[in-house]
Design a protein around this motif. Structure first.
Motif, mmCIF file in Angstrom:
data_model
loop_
_atom_site.group_PDB
_atom_site.id
_atom_site.type_symbol
_atom_site.label_atom_id
_atom_site.label_comp_id
_atom_site.label_asym_id
_atom_site.label_seq_id
_atom_site.Cartn_x
_atom_site.Cartn_y
_atom_site.Cartn_z
ATOM 1 N N LYS A 13 50.033 -117.544 -54.221
ATOM 2 C CA LYS A 13 50.693 -116.288 -53.861
ATOM 3 C C LYS A 13 50.405 -115.980 -52.399
ATOM 4 N N LYS A 17 57.496 -119.946 -49.212
ATOM 5 C CA LYS A 17 57.810 -120.971 -50.197
ATOM 6 C C LYS A 17 58.641 -122.075 -49.554
ATOM 7 N N ASP A 34 55.565 -122.492 -59.858
ATOM 8 C CA ASP A 34 55.444 -121.445 -58.849
ATOM 9 C C ASP A 34 54.297 -120.497 -59.180
ATOM 10 N N HIS A 36 54.010 -117.358 -58.828
ATOM 11 C CA HIS A 36 54.381 -116.050 -59.374
ATOM 12 C C HIS A 36 54.890 -116.121 -60.814
ATOM 13 N N ARG A 42 58.364 -109.810 -63.229
ATOM 14 C CA ARG A 42 58.806 -110.353 -61.933
ATOM 15 C C ARG A 42 58.605 -111.863 -61.901
ATOM 16 N N GLN A 43 59.201 -112.563 -62.849
ATOM 17 C CA GLN A 43 58.994 -114.006 -62.978
ATOM 18 C C GLN A 43 59.658 -114.804 -61.866
ATOM 19 N N SER A 45 62.001 -114.358 -58.118
ATOM 20 C CA SER A 45 62.533 -113.467 -57.081
ATOM 21 C C SER A 45 63.773 -114.089 -56.449
ATOM 22 N N ASN A 70 62.098 -117.099 -54.650
ATOM 23 C CA ASN A 70 62.286 -118.346 -55.383
ATOM 24 C C ASN A 70 63.694 -118.891 -55.223
ATOM 25 N N LYS A 102 60.688 -104.032 -53.775
ATOM 26 C CA LYS A 102 59.286 -103.968 -54.154
ATOM 27 C C LYS A 102 58.532 -103.179 -53.102
ATOM 28 N N PHE A 125 64.184 -109.020 -58.655
ATOM 29 C CA PHE A 125 63.342 -109.809 -59.554
ATOM 30 C C PHE A 125 64.002 -109.885 -60.917
#
Length: 144
Positions: A13, A17, A34, A36, A42-43, A45, A70, A102, A125
């Protein structure tokens, strides 16, 4: 209807990325590998390329993944999607919008460079309902 411009992941985190071109979205988990991903709201983004282009126009040398998103999309107005909107991603995966924007508790490197950051206002998200492979070029569309 939009399309996927980049599929991005990071092992930790708080990092930018990297585009891996394709990955597996796992139901009730997120993007495989990943940092997150996990059993929360919030699996995965998403951030639009159009949002990244705003920061490029401000003089920043940024691109997909630099905002820790992501999935980088193009052609879909992400922040206007209501909570609960279902998105079909590629041929199999389905996610539901759980959060728009966010709160940034600490200012990221992008904010310090530009005095602003688009992810807190324009990123969204999702939680993955149905898993599947996602690839650059795949379609993203609202499911009815």
């Amino acid at each position: 209807m939009g399309k996927i411009i980049a599929v991005c992941t990071s092992a930790k985190k708080g990092q930018r990325k990297k585009n891996i071109d394709h990955g597996e979205l796992v139901a009730e988990h997120g993007l495989q590998g990943d940092a997150h991903a996990g059993p929360w709201h919030r699996q995965v983004s998403l951030l639009a390329m159009e949002s990244i282009q705003k920061m490029q126009a401000a003089g920043l040398k940024v691109g997909p993944g630099d905002f820790a998103e992501n999935l980088t999309t193009e052609g879909i107005d992400l922040p206007s999607l209501p909570l609960g909107t279902k998105l079909r991603i590629g041929s199999q995966a389905v996610g539901v919008v759980t959060q728009i924007g966010k709160e940034c508790h600490t200012r990221c490197a992008i904010f310090h460079q530009a005095g602003d950051c688009v992810m807190p206002k324009e990123g969204i998200f999702i939680r993955i309902l149905t898993g599947g492979i996602v690839r650059v070029g795949d379609v993203v569309e609202m499911e009815s």
